[in-house]
Scaffold this active site. Structure first.
Site, PDB file in Angstrom:
ATOM      1  N   GLU A 185      14.756  -0.837  -9.269  1.00 27.37           N
ATOM      2  CA  GLU A 185      14.353  -1.750  -9.837  1.00 27.37           C
ATOM      3  C   GLU A 185      15.004  -2.134 -11.008  1.00 27.37           C
ATOM      4  O   GLU A 185      14.310  -2.141 -12.231  1.00 27.37           O
ATOM      5  CB  GLU A 185      12.701  -1.449 -10.123  1.00 27.37           C
ATOM      6  CG  GLU A 185      11.705  -1.324  -8.954  1.00 27.37           C
ATOM      7  CD  GLU A 185      10.254  -1.034  -9.171  1.00 27.37           C
ATOM      8  OE1 GLU A 185      10.067  -0.152  -9.705  1.00 27.37           O
ATOM      9  OE2 GLU A 185       9.581  -1.927  -9.105  1.00 27.37           O
ATOM     10  N   LYS A 236       5.481   0.415 -22.402  1.00 29.26           N
ATOM     11  CA  LYS A 236       5.874   1.138 -21.217  1.00 29.26           C
ATOM     12  C   LYS A 236       7.391   1.254 -20.836  1.00 29.26           C
ATOM     13  O   LYS A 236       7.840   2.451 -20.576  1.00 29.26           O
ATOM     14  CB  LYS A 236       5.254   0.427 -20.006  1.00 29.26           C
ATOM     15  CG  LYS A 236       5.455   1.072 -18.728  1.00 29.26           C
ATOM     16  CD  LYS A 236       4.182   2.217 -18.475  1.00 29.26           C
ATOM     17  CE  LYS A 236       4.674   3.142 -17.531  1.00 29.26           C
ATOM     18  NZ  LYS A 236       4.660   2.676 -15.985  1.00 29.26           N
ATOM     19  N   LEU A 281       1.737   3.680  -5.278  1.00 30.48           N
ATOM     20  CA  LEU A 281       0.591   3.144  -6.464  1.00 30.48           C
ATOM     21  C   LEU A 281      -0.652   2.407  -6.027  1.00 30.48           C
ATOM     22  O   LEU A 281      -1.888   2.550  -6.172  1.00 30.48           O
ATOM     23  CB  LEU A 281       1.399   2.323  -7.516  1.00 30.48           C
ATOM     24  CG  LEU A 281       0.761   1.635  -8.407  1.00 30.48           C
ATOM     25  CD1 LEU A 281       1.330   1.777  -9.920  1.00 30.48           C
ATOM     26  CD2 LEU A 281       0.345   0.155  -8.278  1.00 30.48           C
ATOM     27  N   SER A 294      10.249   7.224 -10.585  1.00 31.30           N
ATOM     28  CA  SER A 294      10.239   6.438  -9.399  1.00 31.30           C
ATOM     29  C   SER A 294      11.584   5.808  -9.039  1.00 31.30           C
ATOM     30  O   SER A 294      12.080   5.630  -7.953  1.00 31.30           O
ATOM     31  CB  SER A 294       9.236   5.465  -9.518  1.00 31.30           C
ATOM     32  OG  SER A 294       9.567   4.540 -10.853  1.00 31.30           O
ATOM     33  N   ASN A 304       6.125  -1.843 -12.762  1.00 31.30           N
ATOM     34  CA  ASN A 304       6.822  -1.561 -13.642  1.00 31.30           C
ATOM     35  C   ASN A 304       7.643  -2.871 -14.245  1.00 31.30           C
ATOM     36  O   ASN A 304       7.819  -3.493 -13.381  1.00 31.30           O
ATOM     37  CB  ASN A 304       7.850  -0.468 -13.654  1.00 31.30           C
ATOM     38  CG  ASN A 304       7.101   0.815 -13.890  1.00 31.30           C
ATOM     39  OD1 ASN A 304       6.350   1.037 -14.800  1.00 31.30           O
ATOM     40  ND2 ASN A 304       7.384   2.038 -13.229  1.00 31.30           N
ATOM     41  N   ASN A 354      13.937   6.616 -16.342  1.00 35.23           N
ATOM     42  CA  ASN A 354      13.908   6.031 -15.018  1.00 35.23           C
ATOM     43  C   ASN A 354      15.810   5.811 -15.144  1.00 35.23           C
ATOM     44  O   ASN A 354      16.194   6.296 -14.003  1.00 35.23           O
ATOM     45  CB  ASN A 354      13.583   4.605 -14.847  1.00 35.23           C
ATOM     46  CG  ASN A 354      12.254   4.424 -14.509  1.00 35.23           C
ATOM     47  OD1 ASN A 354      11.470   5.408 -15.213  1.00 35.23           O
ATOM     48  ND2 ASN A 354      11.578   3.965 -13.710  1.00 35.23           N
ATOM     49  N   ASN A 373      10.190   3.889 -19.630  1.00 34.84           N
ATOM     50  CA  ASN A 373      10.724   3.719 -18.335  1.00 34.84           C
ATOM     51  C   ASN A 373      12.324   3.372 -18.390  1.00 34.84           C
ATOM     52  O   ASN A 373      13.304   3.991 -17.511  1.00 34.84           O
ATOM     53  CB  ASN A 373      10.085   2.320 -17.388  1.00 34.84           C
ATOM     54  CG  ASN A 373       9.034   2.568 -16.742  1.00 34.84           C
ATOM     55  OD1 ASN A 373       8.029   2.058 -17.007  1.00 34.84           O
ATOM     56  ND2 ASN A 373       8.814   3.645 -15.994  1.00 34.84           N
ATOM     57  N   THR A 431       0.896  -1.138   0.175  1.00 35.11           N
ATOM     58  CA  THR A 431       0.107   0.070  -0.217  1.00 35.11           C
ATOM     59  C   THR A 431       0.841   1.244   0.227  1.00 35.11           C
ATOM     60  O   THR A 431       0.924   1.969   1.189  1.00 35.11           O
ATOM     61  CB  THR A 431      -1.040  -0.006   1.262  1.00 35.11           C
ATOM     62  OG1 THR A 431      -1.605  -1.281   1.318  1.00 35.11           O
ATOM     63  CG2 THR A 431      -2.039   1.051   1.232  1.00 35.11           C
TER      64      THR A 431
END
Ligand SMILES: NC(=O)C1=CN([C@@H]2O[C@H](COP(=O)(O)OP(=O)(O)OC[C@H]3O[C@@H](n4cnc5c(N)ncnc54)[C@H](OP(=O)(O)O)[C@@H]3O)[C@@H](O)[C@H]2O)C=CC1
Ligand SMILES: CC(C)(CO)C(=O)C(=O)O
Length: 316
Positions: A274, A192, A14, A262, A105, A200, A196, A11
């Protein structure tokens, strides 16, 4: 069938945002938390959003997946760096014939999840969302929010548009979340990554926001070259990304509120990056089809260096 029940696994920026919107629209939502558990259990969630702020004073909060009820739709919203936890979490939370919906992602996660759960449908959502968690239980939604939703089948064979996708899309749309249905999840994931991979990666390596990357002729060129390499990666798996899509992504970013990606936020907060889900898995897919992506590999190697440095600094 009655209303579907939703579990939000993670939680944060996102999961907190979409989960709160689903609950506000009348869905039965169950939230898994870690460090924010007590705050959210006592005070609920506060969503500060460009579409209107709202508070959910009471939510179904859990700090142990085994205490959660089995749900129809289990939304994976952890950082992918925490996905090693999924084998302990998913089997007890998802209903037989339920759905695991991956909103993370990266690429290849649905295939990994298919090894963890059985008798379960797996969907993936590509989220065009700019949201941050600013303090425990407090989410700040800055921009966008639409999701492209697709269904996973073995080897990422395109599934077309299924009834399951339509039903879940209906719940999200009723909650004010814009949804596009994607016939081919793998193509959606590569698309996507067109965003990214350059933003990113470069935001971390160059310590830059999206507007700074777009304002400079050299970085703008680099972004474009990386986008074309992602398209080459997609092509190696039989998916075609048209040049016009690359232009759309460049235009979209120029119009976007100046944004710290992010990955940059994670870097600034000394959290694991990530890198594998976004870069490593893309390179593996392309290279196993015999296609090298040298600029992406170069970014990947630099990010691995920084990631290792973060892990070492956390350990010392
Ligand atoms: N934020 C955005 O706008 C977007 C994010 N994404 C993707 O969505 C995914 C989630 O990102 P985001 O929401 O930003 O990340 P966040 O870090 O904000 O949220 C992840 C949440 O997972 C929680 N968590 C971690 N471990 C556990 C655990 N063991 N049990 C329960 N909860 C746990 C974290 O809690 P704690 O803080 O206590 O560790 C955190 O609140 C990523 O893959 C990201 O790339 C995609 C598009 C946009
Ligand atoms: C494209 C964007 C900004 C939100 O959709 C994102 O995915 C990120 O920051 O990682």
């Amino acid at each position: 069938m009655g209303k579907r029940t939703y579990a939000i696994i993670g939680t944060g920026a996102l999961g907190g945002f979409y989960g709160a919107k689903l609950q506000k629209a009348g869905n039965n939502v169950h939230f898994l938390l870690k460090s924010d558990y007590l705050q959210v259990k006592q005070h609920g969630l506060l969503i500060e959003s460009k579409d209107g702020d709202f508070i959910l004073p009471q939510v179904n909060a859990y700090n142990d997946a085994e205490k959660m009820p089995r749900c129809d739709v289990v939304v994976v919203a952890l950082k992918t760096t925490q996905n090693h936890l999924l084998p302990q979490i998913l089997p007890s939370v998802v209903k037989h014939d339920g759905v695991v919906l991956v909103l993370q992602n990266g690429i290849g996660i649905e295939a990994e999840i298919s090894q963890i759960v059985s008798n379960t449908y797996i969907l993936g959502g590509l989220c065009f969302l700019c949201s941050n968690k600013v303090s425990p239980g407090h989410i700040h939604h800055l921009d966008y929010g639409q999701i492209a939703l697709g269904e996973y089948a073995s080897n990422y064979l395109p599934t077309g548009i299924t009834d399951r996708m339509r039903e879940i899309a209906g719940d999200f749309q009723n909650a004010g979340i814009s949804i596009e249905l994607a016939e081919d999840l793998l193509l959606g994931r590569w698309k996507k990554l067109v965003w990214n991979i350059p933003y990113n990666g470069l935001s971390v390596i160059l310590n830059a926001t999206t507007d700074e990357l777009m304002a400079d002729i050299h970085t703008c060129q680099l972004v474009k070259q990386l986008m074309f390499e992602v398209a080459a990666g997609a092509k190696s798996t039989g998916r075609i990304i048209p040049d016009s899509f690359i232009q759309t992504m460049l235009d979209y970013t120029v119009k976007m509120t100046p944004y710290r990606t992010s990955m940059k936020i994670d870097f600034d907060e000394c959290r694991p990056l990530e890198v594998e889900a976004i870069f490593g898995n893309s390179l593996n897919k392309a290279e196993s089809a015999g296609v090298n992506l040298p600029q992406i590999r170069c970014l990947y190697q630099q990010l691995q260096f920084l990631n290792a440095r973060i892990q070492n600094s956390v350990l010392t």
